[in-house]
Scaffold this active site. Sequence first.
Site, mmCIF file in Angstrom:
data_model
loop_
_atom_site.group_PDB
_atom_site.id
_atom_site.type_symbol
_atom_site.label_atom_id
_atom_site.label_comp_id
_atom_site.label_asym_id
_atom_site.label_seq_id
_atom_site.Cartn_x
_atom_site.Cartn_y
_atom_site.Cartn_z
ATOM 1 N N GLY A 106 -6.589 3.920 11.382
ATOM 2 C CA GLY A 106 -6.880 2.383 10.286
ATOM 3 C C GLY A 106 -8.059 2.540 9.480
ATOM 4 O O GLY A 106 -8.261 1.636 8.474
ATOM 5 N N THR A 107 -6.998 3.240 8.388
ATOM 6 C CA THR A 107 -7.011 3.322 7.140
ATOM 7 C C THR A 107 -6.863 1.332 6.525
ATOM 8 O O THR A 107 -7.310 1.224 6.472
ATOM 9 C CB THR A 107 -5.941 3.660 6.277
ATOM 10 O OG1 THR A 107 -5.089 4.028 6.698
ATOM 11 C CG2 THR A 107 -6.654 5.008 6.096
ATOM 12 N N GLY A 108 -5.731 0.900 6.882
ATOM 13 C CA GLY A 108 -4.792 -0.351 6.773
ATOM 14 C C GLY A 108 -5.649 -1.282 7.438
ATOM 15 O O GLY A 108 -6.300 -2.870 6.650
ATOM 16 N N CYS A 109 -6.539 -1.517 8.235
ATOM 17 C CA CYS A 109 -6.989 -2.181 9.014
ATOM 18 C C CYS A 109 -8.473 -2.497 8.102
ATOM 19 O O CYS A 109 -8.847 -3.448 7.905
ATOM 20 C CB CYS A 109 -7.965 -2.007 10.341
ATOM 21 S SG CYS A 109 -6.534 -1.955 11.609
ATOM 22 N N THR A 129 -6.979 9.605 9.000
ATOM 23 C CA THR A 129 -6.708 8.126 8.332
ATOM 24 C C THR A 129 -7.098 7.115 9.502
ATOM 25 O O THR A 129 -5.510 6.292 9.535
ATOM 26 C CB THR A 129 -5.479 8.804 8.234
ATOM 27 O OG1 THR A 129 -4.622 9.447 8.726
ATOM 28 C CG2 THR A 129 -5.786 9.609 6.421
ATOM 29 N N LYS A 184 1.080 -1.557 -0.076
ATOM 30 C CA LYS A 184 -0.518 -0.125 -0.236
ATOM 31 C C LYS A 184 0.749 1.556 -0.444
ATOM 32 O O LYS A 184 1.641 1.566 0.798
ATOM 33 C CB LYS A 184 -0.433 -0.218 1.705
ATOM 34 C CG LYS A 184 -1.615 -0.888 1.724
ATOM 35 C CD LYS A 184 -2.407 -1.485 2.935
ATOM 36 C CE LYS A 184 -1.698 -1.695 3.835
ATOM 37 N NZ LYS A 184 -2.235 -1.605 4.469
#
Length: 269
Positions: free
Chosen positions: A214-217, A212, A176
């Site tokens: 928690g974007t990866g989760c 932003t 990402k």
Amino acid sequence: MSNIAQALTIAGSDSGGGAGIQADLKTFQMQGVFGTSVITAVTAQNTLGVFDIHPVPLKTIQAQLEAVKNDFQIASTKIGMLGTADIIECVADFLSHRPFGTLVVDPVMIAKGGAPLLQQQAVFALIKHLLPLADVITPNILEAEALTGLKISDTASIQQAALDLQKQGAKNVIIKGGHSLNSQSPQCQDWILLQNGEHFILESPRFDTRHTHGTGCTFSACLTAELAKGAPLKSAVKTAKDFITAAISHPLNIGHGHGPTNHWAYSRI
């Protein structure tokens, strides 16, 4: 037998509600998937930072895994924060029997505010025990560097990191680009390398926002939900990209720090 897609998240609890188990279950729900959970750690955190982490005892993690296995038809599983080498080995040993469908590994290592969420010894355990089980791994650039030992500074090094992650056992790799090589670039790029050797890039606009958390989760949870419904991987990745782009670009403006993304934005635009 229900025809409702069912998914599992194995991760830590976020008391602020923006990441971890809470973000995963919200995302599953928004994508029409019934979510189950195995909590690996209880954290005290909000948009300002992480203030305490309490790992769940191994016997309780094992009991949660058994309880889900014995009563649900899990089509896909997402792994988030595990925290310790012992927990990683416990979860990996259970998953080595493949009871929970397609496995998406989001190697959560550092909180948005900079607090470490994965001990160094646990990084080695993740590489040894979990990467060989991963159908998809979704590190950001910083996590990809930690997992491969490479310094990622350009497209060539990103491609090499993706290849190295495949050599370590992950079948499909998504690196990402939110922590972009060029933070001034108007575009965020995600690099995808599939098991068959195909590779492509997904782009989205870069938004000037601090919301932003928690974007990866959320991205990996949406990917997991789509896979649970039977979507092909390429389609699932594109939906997850659209989902997180909507979640970031329509902020809720909650909290005094790195606020959560908007988990219902995708369904409303």
